[in-house]
Design a protein around this motif. Sequence first.
Motif, PDB file in Angstrom:
ATOM      1  N   GLU A 102       0.840  -1.356   0.029  1.00  0.00           N
ATOM      2  CA  GLU A 102      -0.173  -0.045   0.110  1.00  0.00           C
ATOM      3  C   GLU A 102       0.735   1.375  -0.025  1.00  0.00           C
ATOM      4  O   GLU A 102       0.212   2.139  -0.357  1.00  0.00           O
ATOM      5  CB  GLU A 102      -0.927   0.161   1.214  1.00  0.00           C
ATOM      6  CG  GLU A 102      -2.158   0.918   0.967  1.00  0.00           C
ATOM      7  CD  GLU A 102      -3.200   0.920   2.224  1.00  0.00           C
ATOM      8  OE1 GLU A 102      -2.812   0.321   3.127  1.00  0.00           O
ATOM      9  OE2 GLU A 102      -4.061   1.555   1.968  1.00  0.00           O
ATOM     10  N   GLN A 103       2.131   1.090   0.282  1.00  0.00           N
ATOM     11  CA  GLN A 103       3.069   2.274   0.597  1.00  0.00           C
ATOM     12  C   GLN A 103       3.249   2.793  -1.111  1.00  0.00           C
ATOM     13  O   GLN A 103       3.609   3.939  -1.365  1.00  0.00           O
ATOM     14  CB  GLN A 103       4.314   2.077   1.260  1.00  0.00           C
ATOM     15  CG  GLN A 103       5.019   0.918   0.592  1.00  0.00           C
ATOM     16  CD  GLN A 103       6.335   0.606   1.485  1.00  0.00           C
ATOM     17  OE1 GLN A 103       7.123   1.526   1.401  1.00  0.00           O
ATOM     18  NE2 GLN A 103       6.496  -0.491   2.021  1.00  0.00           N
ATOM     19  N   LEU A 104       2.914   1.637  -2.152  1.00  0.00           N
ATOM     20  CA  LEU A 104       3.260   2.196  -3.488  1.00  0.00           C
ATOM     21  C   LEU A 104       1.973   2.873  -3.900  1.00  0.00           C
ATOM     22  O   LEU A 104       1.897   3.158  -5.082  1.00  0.00           O
ATOM     23  CB  LEU A 104       3.642   1.081  -4.382  1.00  0.00           C
ATOM     24  CG  LEU A 104       5.049   0.458  -3.739  1.00  0.00           C
ATOM     25  CD1 LEU A 104       5.241  -0.907  -4.829  1.00  0.00           C
ATOM     26  CD2 LEU A 104       5.934   1.479  -4.035  1.00  0.00           C
ATOM     27  N   GLY A 105       0.929   2.817  -3.065  1.00  0.00           N
ATOM     28  CA  GLY A 105      -0.260   3.059  -3.713  1.00  0.00           C
ATOM     29  C   GLY A 105      -1.381   2.155  -4.345  1.00  0.00           C
ATOM     30  O   GLY A 105      -2.286   2.312  -4.973  1.00  0.00           O
TER      31      GLY A 105
END
Lengths: 303, 190
Positions: free
Chosen positions: B56-59
């Motif tokens: 999720e840190q990459l979206g």
Amino acid sequence: MNLMNLIYAFGLLLFAFVLQTSITGINRKVIARLQRRRGPRWFQQFIDIFKALSKSSTSHGWIFDFGVVMALGGIMATAMFIPIGPLQALPGLDNIFIIAYVLAVGMLGMAMSASGSGNPWASIGVSRALTNMLAYDIPFMVVIFGLIFAYDTSSLSGFAAIQQEGGILGWNIIRFPLGGLVAMISLQGMLGKKPFDSFIAPAEIASGPMVEYGGRHLGMLFLLHEFQTFVEVSLIVHIFFGGGATVLEYVVKYALIYTFMNIVSNILPRFKIDQAVTFFYKVPLALAMIQSLLIIVTGLGVA
Amino acid sequence: MFNIVEDTQKTREDTRKTWEKIADYFRANSIWMKWYCTGCGAMEMPPTMTSRFDMEQLGMGPMATPRQADVLLITGYLSAKTLRRVIYSYEQMQDPKYVIGFGSCTLNGGIYFDSYATMTRLDHYIPVDLYIAGCMPRPEAIMNAFDTLIAMIKKGEAKGWKHYQDNYEWYNANQIHSLKEVRVKDEFHE
Ligand code: SF4
């Protein structure tokens, strides 16, 4: 009402969108930290919405298209009535009943559109969503009727003004703790958060009503969801937490309440829809009845 | 006279390109995926999604249906039956859409290269933007691939979906050759 009011109203919509979308983004970060992840950037929710709006999408017939527009329009119209702290775009129209009815237009538009897609998962999702609505609305309304009886007003800013006279001890959540508890539980249902999110249930019924939406249509649903959350959390802020004497105060209360609900949601499992309904009709409805009787018979807590 | 027409066409083309650039920024930073758990590969997705690697840190995030998704992950070997479903799922996705093939099975058949029932090359049937080699690729490799995909989208190189539209006859002929019949349809409205 004149042109100025309309301009204010659209400004308010923009404010509501930016406020709620940022808070959603920050909350995704909070939840990530809760699960010991790094989480997305705080403005991820904006990117998601604009991305979805930039894609192509298919239609499943005009009911499908028209329903989305009607839902989005209905919810945006509802958001226009909501006061933000002391500011009001349409003064004198912030009556709870107006808001409840206009909000229903949005919900029904959504239901119509989703069933128009013809997908069986969507129908299951819609039926669950409407059942859920019936479950949380009744205890909530019983409490609200008690409050209206106590204060002789049904406008949001009226409630806020009365509570602000007494400081923190004047907040309805402190004066009427039972009713406050019921309202918070109902808010969890309104927001469709766990344990009352059986109508979305991504792994079970493939996100229910949203199953056939993609691209632009999905983007509109996301927009709709932000506005809907804004309306629902604002209701609670105004009725139970004293609204806001300033915009800042209002925004802080708003953010704290939404974050609290979100954290609660993330540590709970999910009710089945029949369990949710029996729960609402057992515990919150009973508490709401007791609270309203206390107000009407003894006047306990009424200033 | 002709100049004016040409000029407006040019400016129109320019604005379209600028919009595409802006849209590509959003598309690169928010990728929703649908993964198709055909083979052993889906096993590597949970660690990629959860605390340790946290995509999720990459979206990126999982979505429930192909209609909502931007990228289709084919996580392993495909039999004739599953290929049909993959094609239907791919056709349901909204443009622009991307495909990532996981593992040697999608690349060249892997250890099933001589099986009578599995497909050996995925990119004969649907356009694949990116392959991840390995049997099975570890989460590190998967995260790496996502990084590459994001860079490709930003540069406007992930154009598999365009390729599919332009060469649909070729893809469709391959699909029919292997499956006999491919019916892309809206099953709820007939
Ligand atoms: S590449 Fe290896 S792990 Fe992946 S599906 Fe094939 S055999 Fe299984």
